[in-house]
Design an enzyme around this catalytic site. Structure first.
Site, PDB file in Angstrom:
ATOM      1  CB  THR A  68       0.746   2.399  -7.767  1.00 58.40           C
ATOM      2  OG1 THR A  68       2.037   2.061  -7.216  1.00 58.40           O
ATOM      3  CG2 THR A  68       0.186   3.588  -6.853  1.00 58.40           C
ATOM      4  N   GLY A  76       8.201  -7.431   1.238  1.00 58.76           N
ATOM      5  CA  GLY A  76       7.290  -8.691   1.247  1.00 58.76           C
ATOM      6  C   GLY A  76       5.904  -8.703   2.017  1.00 58.76           C
ATOM      7  CE  LYS A 115      -1.091  -2.516  -2.826  1.00 63.29           C
ATOM      8  NZ  LYS A 115       0.228  -2.959  -2.001  1.00 63.29           N
ATOM      9  CG  ASP A 129       0.214  -6.181  -4.578  1.00 61.01           C
ATOM     10  OD1 ASP A 129       1.259  -6.569  -5.245  1.00 61.01           O
ATOM     11  OD2 ASP A 129       0.452  -4.883  -4.026  1.00 61.01           O
ATOM     12  CB  ALA A 165       0.964   1.609  -1.401  1.00 62.26           C
ATOM     13  CB  ILE A 218       4.650 -13.056   0.240  1.00 58.77           C
ATOM     14  CG1 ILE A 218       5.172 -12.835  -1.017  1.00 58.77           C
ATOM     15  CG2 ILE A 218       4.962 -14.328   0.835  1.00 58.77           C
ATOM     16  CD1 ILE A 218       4.412 -13.842  -2.055  1.00 58.77           C
TER      17      ILE A 218
END
Length: 225
Positions: free
Chosen positions: A40, A13, A36, A48, A115, A16
């Site tokens: 990917t 998460g 970010k 995202d 990531a 979020i």
């Protein structure tokens, strides 16, 4: 101030949590942007980042349009080193470092979402945690009470400690599949482990995020805001 947001795994998460933290800072009048580090599973954009902006209640930033907030995007949904190799490309570490430093010059707060977890390889030689340590970024760990999450959380905290990273806080995220007994105990054990390790257990509980968006207090992680 730049913070790095990592998770106990790929479905913890982070997106979020990052968006909600940015929302919290924005509502307090802070100049904040999210990034970010490597995206990917996308082509030409970062899903995202779009979720961050949605949660923040804002449109795209100029830095989104220029690619500064998502400097490396790959099609295949895998670890960055593999996704890059499948396209016969590389994750350009100097480019990532430049993006982080440039955003830090423009904004009070930069929230960098990684990531996956800390041990995810960015390249064949460099792990995510090594990148964070190189830039000396405070870490925010996103955990949850799902089965196996406690082990992953403690391993992540241990890993951060071995690299001498500053743990700015833990976001304990709501998880739909978590058993409530396990979730409560995992939260207690994480707090206990942090205390025994000499780390202030600055934990924020993130409830289910749905409309209307909850008003979450992140002051434990951002006391100066």
């Amino acid at each position: 101030m730049v913070y790095f947001i990592s998770g106990i795994d790929t479905d913890s998460g982070k997106t979020i949590a990052t968006g909600m933290m940015a929302r919290y800072l924005l509502k307090r009048g802070r100049r904040v942007i999210t990034m970010k580090l490597v995206q990917t599973g996308n082509v030409g954009y970062s899903e995202d980042l779009l979720r961050h902006r949605e949660l923040m209640g804002v449109g795209k930033f100029p830095e989104d349009e220029s690619g500064l907030t998502a400097p490396c995007i790959f099609r295949f949904p895998a670890s960055p080193h593999l996704a890059a190799a499948l396209e016969r490309r590389e994750v350009e570490i100097p480019r990532l470092e430049h993006a982080v430093k440039e955003l830090a010059q423009r904004y009070e707060y930069v929230l960098v979402e990684g990531a996956g977890g800390l041990m995810v390889p960015l390249t064949g030689e460099l792990l995510t945690v090594d990148f964070v340590a190189r830039l000396r970024l405070p870490l925010i760990l996103v955990a949850s009470g799902k089965l196996g999450g406690l082990n992953h959380a403690l391993l992540s905290i241990e890993c951060a400690g071995r690299r001498r990273l500053e743990l700015a806080g833990v976001v304990y995220n709501w998880c739909a599949t978590a058993d409530p007994v396990i979730a409560a105990d995992s939260e207690r054990m994480i707090e206990q482990y942090l205390s025994k390790s000499g780390i202030e257990p600055r934990m924020v509980r993130l409830p289910k995020v749905e409309m209307p968006l909850p008003d979450v207090d992140f002051s434990a992680i951002f006391p100066e805001a």
